[in-house]
Write a protein that holds these residues in place. Structure first.
Motif, mmCIF file in Angstrom:
data_model
loop_
_atom_site.group_PDB
_atom_site.id
_atom_site.type_symbol
_atom_site.label_atom_id
_atom_site.label_comp_id
_atom_site.label_asym_id
_atom_site.label_seq_id
_atom_site.Cartn_x
_atom_site.Cartn_y
_atom_site.Cartn_z
ATOM 1 N N THR A 32 -54.446 -31.608 -45.999
ATOM 2 C CA THR A 32 -54.786 -32.052 -47.349
ATOM 3 C C THR A 32 -56.161 -32.705 -47.382
ATOM 4 O OG1 THR A 32 -52.440 -32.404 -47.851
ATOM 5 C CG2 THR A 32 -54.040 -33.473 -49.304
ATOM 6 N N ALA A 33 -56.484 -33.485 -46.353
ATOM 7 C CA ALA A 33 -57.812 -34.101 -46.280
ATOM 8 C C ALA A 33 -58.897 -33.023 -46.238
ATOM 9 C CB ALA A 33 -57.908 -35.005 -45.057
ATOM 10 N N PHE A 34 -58.668 -31.987 -45.442
ATOM 11 C CA PHE A 34 -59.652 -30.901 -45.352
ATOM 12 C C PHE A 34 -59.772 -30.161 -46.678
ATOM 13 C CE2 PHE A 34 -60.725 -26.448 -44.576
ATOM 14 C CZ PHE A 34 -61.934 -26.591 -43.913
ATOM 15 N N PHE A 35 -58.639 -29.858 -47.297
ATOM 16 C CA PHE A 35 -58.669 -29.144 -48.566
ATOM 17 C C PHE A 35 -59.382 -29.960 -49.647
ATOM 18 C CE2 PHE A 35 -56.543 -28.206 -52.681
ATOM 19 C CZ PHE A 35 -57.025 -26.921 -52.847
ATOM 20 N N ASN A 36 -59.146 -31.258 -49.667
ATOM 21 C CA ASN A 36 -59.826 -32.110 -50.640
ATOM 22 C C ASN A 36 -61.321 -32.206 -50.360
ATOM 23 O OD1 ASN A 36 -58.131 -33.894 -52.748
ATOM 24 N ND2 ASN A 36 -56.826 -33.328 -51.032
ATOM 25 N N LEU A 37 -61.693 -32.135 -49.096
ATOM 26 C CA LEU A 37 -63.119 -32.107 -48.758
ATOM 27 C C LEU A 37 -63.762 -30.838 -49.304
ATOM 28 C CD1 LEU A 37 -65.544 -33.327 -47.278
ATOM 29 C CD2 LEU A 37 -64.799 -32.113 -45.217
ATOM 30 N N HIS A 60 -66.746 -32.918 -35.588
ATOM 31 C CA HIS A 60 -65.999 -32.067 -34.653
ATOM 32 C C HIS A 60 -64.646 -31.688 -35.252
ATOM 33 C CE1 HIS A 60 -64.061 -30.637 -30.988
ATOM 34 N NE2 HIS A 60 -63.108 -31.543 -31.164
ATOM 35 N N LEU A 61 -63.968 -32.659 -35.856
ATOM 36 C CA LEU A 61 -62.663 -32.389 -36.454
ATOM 37 C C LEU A 61 -62.790 -31.412 -37.623
ATOM 38 C CD1 LEU A 61 -59.665 -32.809 -36.891
ATOM 39 C CD2 LEU A 61 -60.191 -34.904 -38.150
ATOM 40 N N ILE A 62 -63.781 -31.607 -38.488
ATOM 41 C CA ILE A 62 -63.966 -30.720 -39.633
ATOM 42 C C ILE A 62 -64.250 -29.291 -39.174
ATOM 43 C CG2 ILE A 62 -65.484 -30.201 -41.585
ATOM 44 C CD1 ILE A 62 -65.767 -33.246 -41.954
ATOM 45 N N MET A 103 -62.708 -29.112 -51.888
ATOM 46 C CA MET A 103 -62.767 -29.275 -53.337
ATOM 47 C C MET A 103 -63.937 -30.154 -53.752
ATOM 48 S SD MET A 103 -58.820 -29.702 -54.623
ATOM 49 C CE MET A 103 -59.366 -29.803 -56.328
ATOM 50 N N THR A 104 -64.173 -31.213 -52.980
ATOM 51 C CA THR A 104 -65.264 -32.136 -53.296
ATOM 52 C C THR A 104 -66.617 -31.457 -53.137
ATOM 53 O OG1 THR A 104 -63.938 -34.045 -52.612
ATOM 54 C CG2 THR A 104 -66.331 -34.338 -52.680
ATOM 55 N N LEU A 105 -66.772 -30.690 -52.068
ATOM 56 C CA LEU A 105 -68.038 -29.998 -51.837
ATOM 57 C C LEU A 105 -68.302 -28.916 -52.882
ATOM 58 C CD1 LEU A 105 -67.936 -29.634 -47.932
ATOM 59 C CD2 LEU A 105 -69.201 -31.304 -49.290
ATOM 60 N N LEU A 106 -67.241 -28.447 -53.521
ATOM 61 C CA LEU A 106 -67.388 -27.395 -54.534
ATOM 62 C C LEU A 106 -67.545 -27.959 -55.952
ATOM 63 C CD1 LEU A 106 -64.798 -24.717 -53.335
ATOM 64 C CD2 LEU A 106 -67.287 -24.617 -53.178
ATOM 65 N N ILE A 107 -67.620 -29.274 -56.076
ATOM 66 C CA ILE A 107 -67.750 -29.872 -57.406
ATOM 67 C C ILE A 107 -68.990 -29.369 -58.153
ATOM 68 C CG2 ILE A 107 -68.354 -32.063 -58.552
ATOM 69 C CD1 ILE A 107 -66.111 -33.378 -57.047
ATOM 70 N N PRO A 108 -70.169 -29.225 -57.493
ATOM 71 C CA PRO A 108 -71.313 -28.653 -58.226
ATOM 72 C C PRO A 108 -71.001 -27.279 -58.817
ATOM 73 C CG PRO A 108 -72.065 -29.641 -56.187
ATOM 74 C CD PRO A 108 -70.564 -29.655 -56.135
ATOM 75 N N LEU A 109 -70.250 -26.453 -58.060
ATOM 76 C CA LEU A 109 -69.836 -25.144 -58.583
ATOM 77 C C LEU A 109 -68.859 -25.327 -59.739
ATOM 78 C CD1 LEU A 109 -69.755 -22.047 -58.374
ATOM 79 C CD2 LEU A 109 -67.928 -22.311 -56.671
ATOM 80 N N GLN A 110 -67.975 -26.315 -59.619
ATOM 81 C CA GLN A 110 -67.025 -26.583 -60.698
ATOM 82 C C GLN A 110 -67.750 -26.954 -61.988
ATOM 83 O OE1 GLN A 110 -64.388 -29.851 -59.908
ATOM 84 N NE2 GLN A 110 -63.514 -29.844 -61.959
#
Length: 225
Positions: free
Chosen positions: A180-185, A53-55, A187-194
């Protein structure tokens, strides 16, 4: 039901669902696997204060989340930002271990030194290049840790720029924890793209759009605060 709260020992009234002193449920019982599973699912999916819900709200209405949590005092409505930050950090570690986004991508000091010697560079230039590589490699490998550690500094910057808003430094800290927590999430989800981008381009091609997104996202969130 117990006659006293198991958490704070406050006397309980018949048919009382929660302790009036500490808020713990009065029907506390021993853990079993069914109860453990229920609590785990409940923590992540509960309509109010669940992490999903928060995300969702941070994705669609970040300013509203900050305003309600910080200004309007609706603390029970949202998942705790400190816990969210820890969860995101844990997810980031696991994803990085699995995908290894920096494996084989970081520059080698030895290779650079060999290349510069072949170009007849001076010892001073070689040492400067090696220091630059060490710094760049450290930033690439620890970018998320750096972002987490920068929260107190970014909160101070927002405190200075938004000092007329009346929010104190601690409230800016909470806001930056959420964002920052949301932004890092993200970034983490985009690691396969990275990982895919790293095969064909430089670290900056991936990082600059993300930093631009962070700047815009923070600005939009603060406009709603």
């Amino acid at each position: 039901m117990h006659s006293n709260c198991l958490n704070c020992n406050n006397p309980l009234q018949p048919n009382q669902s929660f302790c009036a002193s500490c808020g713990q449920k009065t029907n506390t019982h021993r853990f079993n696997m069914q109860h453990f599973g229920h609590e785990l699912v409940h923590a992540f999916t509960h309509a109010d204060k669940g992490v999903f819900h928060l995300i969702k709200e941070l994705t669609l209405h970040p300013g509203k989340v900050l305003r309600e949590y910080i200004t309007e005092g609706k603390r029970k409505k949202y998942f705790n930002p400190f816990t969210l930050l820890l969860i995101v950090a844990g997810i980031s570690v696991i994803v990085n271990i699995y995908f290894k986004p920096y494996s084989g991508k970081l520059k080698s000091e030895a290779a650079t030194e060999k290349e510069m010697i072949a170009q007849k560079a001076t010892p001073q230039k070689i040492e400067l290049a090696k220091k630059s590589i060490r710094i760049n490699n450290f930033i690439e490998k620890n970018i998320k840790l750096i972002l987490f550690a920068s929260i107190p500094f970014s909160a101070f910057v927002f405190f200075i720029f938004y000092r007329k808003s009346g929010y104190n430094y601690a409230e800016h800290l909470v806001a930056n924890l959420f964002l920052t927590a949301f932004f890092n999430l993200v970034m983490t989800l985009l690691i396969p793209l990275q990982v895919m981008i790293n095969k064909f381009s430089t670290f900056l091609l991936y990082t600059i759009p993300l930093l631009l997104f962070q700047l815009i996202y923070f600005a939009v969130a603060y406009q709603g605060l």
